[in-house]
Design a protein around this motif. Structure first.
Motif, PDB file in Angstrom:
ATOM      1  N   ASN A   1       0.788  -1.332  -0.027  1.00 36.28           N
ATOM      2  CA  ASN A   1       0.008  -0.077  -0.138  1.00 36.28           C
ATOM      3  C   ASN A   1       0.870   1.168  -0.052  1.00 36.28           C
ATOM      4  O   ASN A   1       0.187   2.550  -0.081  1.00 36.28           O
ATOM      5  CB  ASN A   1      -0.918   0.001   1.167  1.00 36.28           C
ATOM      6  N   MET A   2       2.000   1.180  -0.070  1.00 31.34           N
ATOM      7  CA  MET A   2       3.098   2.042  -0.207  1.00 31.34           C
ATOM      8  C   MET A   2       3.189   3.121   1.043  1.00 31.34           C
ATOM      9  O   MET A   2       3.587   4.280   0.692  1.00 31.34           O
ATOM     10  CB  MET A   2       2.955   3.043  -1.554  1.00 31.34           C
ATOM     11  N   HIS A   3       2.568   2.902   2.190  1.00 30.51           N
ATOM     12  CA  HIS A   3       2.428   3.518   3.458  1.00 30.51           C
ATOM     13  C   HIS A   3       4.146   4.325   3.770  1.00 30.51           C
ATOM     14  O   HIS A   3       4.222   5.292   3.932  1.00 30.51           O
ATOM     15  CB  HIS A   3       1.912   2.772   4.525  1.00 30.51           C
ATOM     16  N   ASN A   4       4.939   3.090   3.564  1.00 27.89           N
ATOM     17  CA  ASN A   4       6.294   3.633   3.975  1.00 27.89           C
ATOM     18  C   ASN A   4       7.149   4.389   2.934  1.00 27.89           C
ATOM     19  O   ASN A   4       7.969   5.391   3.166  1.00 27.89           O
ATOM     20  CB  ASN A   4       7.182   2.501   4.263  1.00 27.89           C
ATOM     21  N   ALA A   5       6.567   4.091   1.651  1.00 32.02           N
ATOM     22  CA  ALA A   5       7.258   4.720   0.558  1.00 32.02           C
ATOM     23  C   ALA A   5       6.921   6.238   0.300  1.00 32.02           C
ATOM     24  O   ALA A   5       7.753   7.082   0.022  1.00 32.02           O
ATOM     25  CB  ALA A   5       7.227   4.097  -0.651  1.00 32.02           C
ATOM     26  N   CYS A   6       5.499   6.523   0.396  1.00 31.23           N
ATOM     27  CA  CYS A   6       5.216   7.764   0.301  1.00 31.23           C
ATOM     28  C   CYS A   6       3.455   8.051   0.828  1.00 31.23           C
ATOM     29  O   CYS A   6       3.458   9.154   0.545  1.00 31.23           O
ATOM     30  CB  CYS A   6       4.990   7.976  -1.332  1.00 31.23           C
TER      31      CYS A   6
END
Lengths: 404, 490
Positions: free
Chosen positions: B256-261
């Motif tokens: 879900n790309m919480h860490n990335a963006c």
């Protein structure tokens, strides 16, 4: 074939207010102050003035539009008055209008007066025009200020000539230190305190690489000149009186080449190089470094003065920074420059500045410069640069002793 | 065959470390530590949903003939104009032909997937050949709470068509429910959020499976026919739980790309889909969902064409190109969550003449200059008489697009006097490769990134907001190109 303006017009009188933060005065009062001195010096009456040219630049925080503010303030008797505006060349433009009117024979005696009231904005620096810069420019033009626009000269100059950043900074500091030393001796100057090269180099940055002391004062002030023919001047002042005459008046405006064509390198003023050559030819000057006794150039920023020394063909290209450090332009140097403190310390009420420069040349040529008096000056050059290095107007005047 | 023919991504360079955000907010909202992992993307002060959308669209056009586009859909819940078509501004910025359909799709987090379905249906119906769907969001949130941690800013674009298809569209299924886990009334800056437990249990956990199961039934497939499952859900535990219940575990579930963006709003299904496409091989089958007042589910199969796609920055390239937000106060200012004294000088402004903008729309919005037919000199700004002093031709000029040209810095400054959200304000003169010169603002950089001769690229930015009149201005700026570290260099 036109033969130029040399010796066709003499300066009959001049006046200049103290420049500075004139919280006590509006533009109308400033105009009266410079005009009063000017009229007394000219030894004429107000009714003898047949036409006037009025220079002011940032009208929106000063006088508003038209030439009427001048005729109202001085209660001029319904004579023709024209308003001129050409950025920082505005004052010289007003002078040019009056000089050309006399030279043409259209009138005998004409007034040029410049004024600027900049300290009613509520903040330092020149007013930000916002959408007043024009509807299309407002939509795309970058966020350029005056110090930033001129600071770009520094990067380009250093890159082109391989000047180390520290050396450039030091040369710029020498320019400002010299002007502060001169300004300290001038009772009408805005800033009257000598500062050291070290103080200048350590000041906060305004626009890289320019620091606070690399930027001129933003001032209120007014300056005026009354001009006539040498013949009439002699009648008024007497045959033995020393006269100052106009030797050259030149102007050059950018074609857009600097900003839009990939040839100019960003390190100098194309316009100044053109206007100065024409001015020397008009005045009959072959070697400016030898023949010019003194100069007042447009040191809105120290770096402007630096590159202008080359653009006026006085320092060799790439050598001005060394000349500045070596004191060539100090009051006791080869070509004294900014003898009255320059824009840096005398101050820069835009519409008045060009006439203020001529005022100093006039005082020097008549031996009236007091503590700053140079020995036996013959020619003085004044220079204005309006706009930005990449898009500008340059005006040059040369005045000298009238020997006719 | 109908499907996706190209993709483009745009995640702004600025990243805010969530632990830094937590440290600033801990005295007030200690619970936010639960989501304080990784970093969120953040618009620079001169970016918004529209400008990000333009950048994603430009990335998507890499290697494409933009004159082939028949329509442009812009999907977002945070567009600058309520009445002035935002997609029309994007169209002008991209300098697309005038004979094109533009539409804004808005007011739901699933606006992107709905726009995509609409575009795919139009191409399948044969009425349109090529459509670009741009999704972008810059969602606002109050300070010191979960949502400023969950949200990220970003945009993505997809082209759909029937030739050179990189991911074939196999079918979609949608459900619509007036489920308001959050809402934002017209004219309001912030969302109003209902209890998260309810949003998870009654919303995400029920509505997403409803659409997925509906799609499976419609196409006669199961999760065994899916290689990658992409759907947004910033509740990371529920994200995994929903997928697991549907039979998608481990590598099958797209992060879900919480860490990335962070979650990029209406753009997020596209951002996740693109991150899957960037790693996909021919034959891979991708299921993507958009959630918001219902759910859209779409099913694609990657083709061999994906190997022939022209190079682009994409989502992965953007994620790798970062600038660190140094402190929380700067974040607050950039989001206008803290009122900063800008000084009287900042009051200078005034109306923007839309008549002048219309007359100069190609120039100002599209960065289109012109070129002398006689000597070939490209010139900015475009003017009637050639700027070359040795030419000066007065004849008609050709349009000349500068937006895709790289340029080099002729000179520059860093200005502390100019009013700026991020002083010193940097600007300078640049020379375009192939000719043409421009005085231009720099952005996404600091003083140390600038030097004479430095390479820059052009970027479309939000220029200013006129609070008195509600006007958003846009123009182009230059970004210094990050120098690639040479191999073996110390």
């Amino acid at each position: 074939m036109a033969d130029g303006i040399r010796d066709k017009v003499a300066i009959l009188g001049m006046g200049c207010t103290k420049f500075g933060e004139r919280w006590d005065m509006g533009p109308a009062e400033l105009m009266v102050e410079s005009f009063t001195e000017c009229l007394q010096d000219a030894q004429i009456e107000k009714k003898d003035i047949q036409a006037a040219w009025f220079g002011t630049c940032v009208e929106e925080c000063g006088v508003g539009k038209s030439a009427i503010p001048l005729s109202l303030s001085l209660r001029l008797p319904k004579i023709p008055v024209s308003r001129v505006e050409n950025y920082c060349a505005t004052g010289t433009e007003a002078f040019r209008g009056a000089v050309y009117a006399v030279a043409s024979g259209a009138c005998d005696i004409a007034l040029a007066l410049g004024v600027e009231k900049l300290k009613d904005t509520g903040y330092g620096g020149l007013p930000d025009l916002g959408a007043g810069s024009g509807p299309t420019n407002w939509l795309w033009f970058p966020n350029v200020t005056a110090p930033g626009g001129f600071a770009m000269l520094g990067q380009a100059y250093a890159h082109k000539h391989g000047v180390d950043a520290k050396d450039l900074k030091r040369a710029l500091a020498h320019i400002s230190a010299k002007s502060h030393a001169n300004g300290a001796k001038n009772p009408k100057a805005h800033l009257r305190k000598a500062v050291t090269v070290e103080q200048i180099m350590g000041a906060p940055i305004i626009a890289h690489p320019l620091g606070l002391f690399d930027c001129c004062g933003v001032s209120d002030g007014s300056a005026a000149a009354i001009v006539t023919t040498p013949e009439i001047a002699k009648k008024i002042k007497g045959n033995d009186a020393h006269l100052v005459s106009v030797k050259a008046l030149q102007l050059a405006c950018s074609s857009g080449e600097e900003m839009g064509y990939s040839k100019w390198d960003g390190s100098y003023f194309m316009t100044t190089r053109v206007a100065s050559k024409k001015a020397y030819a008009e005045a009959g000057i072959a070697d400016p470094r030898k023949e010019l006794s003194m100069m007042e150039v447009h040191d809105c920023f120290s770096v402007t003065e630096l590159v202008t020394m080359e653009d006026l063909w006085i320092s060799k290209e790439g050598a001005a920074w060394k000349d500045c450090i070596d004191g060539v332009y100090n009051i006791d140097g080869e070509v004294p420059c900014q003898v009255d403190g320059g824009l840096k310390c005398f101050g820069h009420p835009i519409g008045a500045s060009g006439i203020r420069m001529i005022y100093e040349m006039y005082l020097q040529l008549l031996g009236r410069a007091g503590e700053r008096q140079l020995k036996d000056p013959q020619f003085g050059l004044t220079h204005n640069l309006g706009g930005f290095p990449f898009m500008n107007v340059c005006s040059i005047s040369i005045v000298g002793r009238y020997d006719g | 065959m109908v499907g996706i023919t190209s993709y483009g991504g745009y995640i702004p360079k600025l990243r805010v470390d969530r632990m830094m955000m937590f440290q600033a907010a801990a005295w007030f909202a200690p619970a936010v530590i639960a989501v304080a992992q990784g970093e969120r993307s953040l618009c620079n002060w001169d970016e918004d949903a529209l400008s990000m959308g333009v950048e994603a669209a430009r990335d998507c056009l890499a290697g494409m003939d933009k004159s082939a586009l028949d329509a442009l859909y812009l999907c977002s819940t945070t567009l600058p104009y309520a009445d002035r078509q935002n997609s029309g501004i994007v169209k002008t910025a991209l300098n697309l032909k005038d004979a094109v359909v533009t539409a804004d799709m808005t007011a739901s987090q699933k606006a992107g997937t709905t726009g995509l379905i609409t575009a795919l249906d139009a191409v399948a119906g044969g009425q349109k050949k090529n459509i670009m769907v741009v999704a972008s969001d810059k969602r606002e949130s109050k300070a010191m709470y979960f949502y400023e941690m969950w949200f990220g800013d970003g945009a993505a674009a997809l082209c759909v068509g029937s030739e050179n298809v990189i991911a074939e569209f196999k079918g979609s299924y949608s459900v619509s429910h007036d489920f308001a886990d959050h809402y934002r009334g017209a004219g309001y800056k912030f969302d109003y959020m209902w209890e998260e437990r309810w949003a998870k249990d009654e919303g995400y956990t029920k509505i997403i499976p409803e659409a997925v199961k509906g799609l499976f039934a419609k196409l006669g497939i199961t999760m065994d026919d899916v290689d990658k499952f992409a759907f947004p859900c910033f509740f990371t535990r529920e994200h995994k739980g929903i997928a697991k219940a549907l039979g998608a575990e481990g590598a099958k579930l797209v992060d879900n790309m919480h860490n990335a963006c962070g979650e990029t709003g209406a753009a997020h299904p596209f951002v996740m889909l693109i991150s899957a496409l960037e790693k996909a091989k021919p034959g891979d089958r991708i299921l993507v969902c958009g959630f918001g007042q219902g759910c859209d589910a779409l099913y694609f199969q990657v083709t061999d064409e994906i190997t022939k796609l022209a190079p682009r920055k994409g989502v992965a390239g953007c994620l790798a190109d970062k600038r660190k937000m140094p402190n929380y106060q700067k974040y607050l200012k950039f989001r206008e969550l803290m009122e900063v004294e800008m000084g009287i000088r900042a009051e200078a402004g005034g109306q923007s003449a839309v008549s002048a903008l219309w007359r100069n729309r190609k120039m100002i919005t599209g960065l289109v200059g012109n070129q002398c037919k006689k000597c070939g000199t490209p010139q900015w700004p475009p003017m009637d008489i050639c700027v070359n002093p040795d030419c000066g031709d007065m004849g008609k000029k050709d349009d000349y697009e500068f937006s895709g040209k790289s340029a080099k810095v002729l000179t520059w400054t860093a200005d502390m006097l100019a009013v700026s959200w991020e002083p010193p304000c940097t600007y300078g003169l640049i020379d375009f490769d192939g000719g043409g010169r421009m005085i231009v603002d720099f952005t996404d950089c600091e003083q140390k990134d600038l030097a004479v001769g430095k390479e820059v690229h052009m970027t479309f930015r939000h220029r200013w907001f006129d609070k008195d009149r509600g006007y958003h201005g846009y123009s182009w700026k230059a970004v210094p190109v990050k120098e690639e570290k040479k191999e073996g260099a110390k």
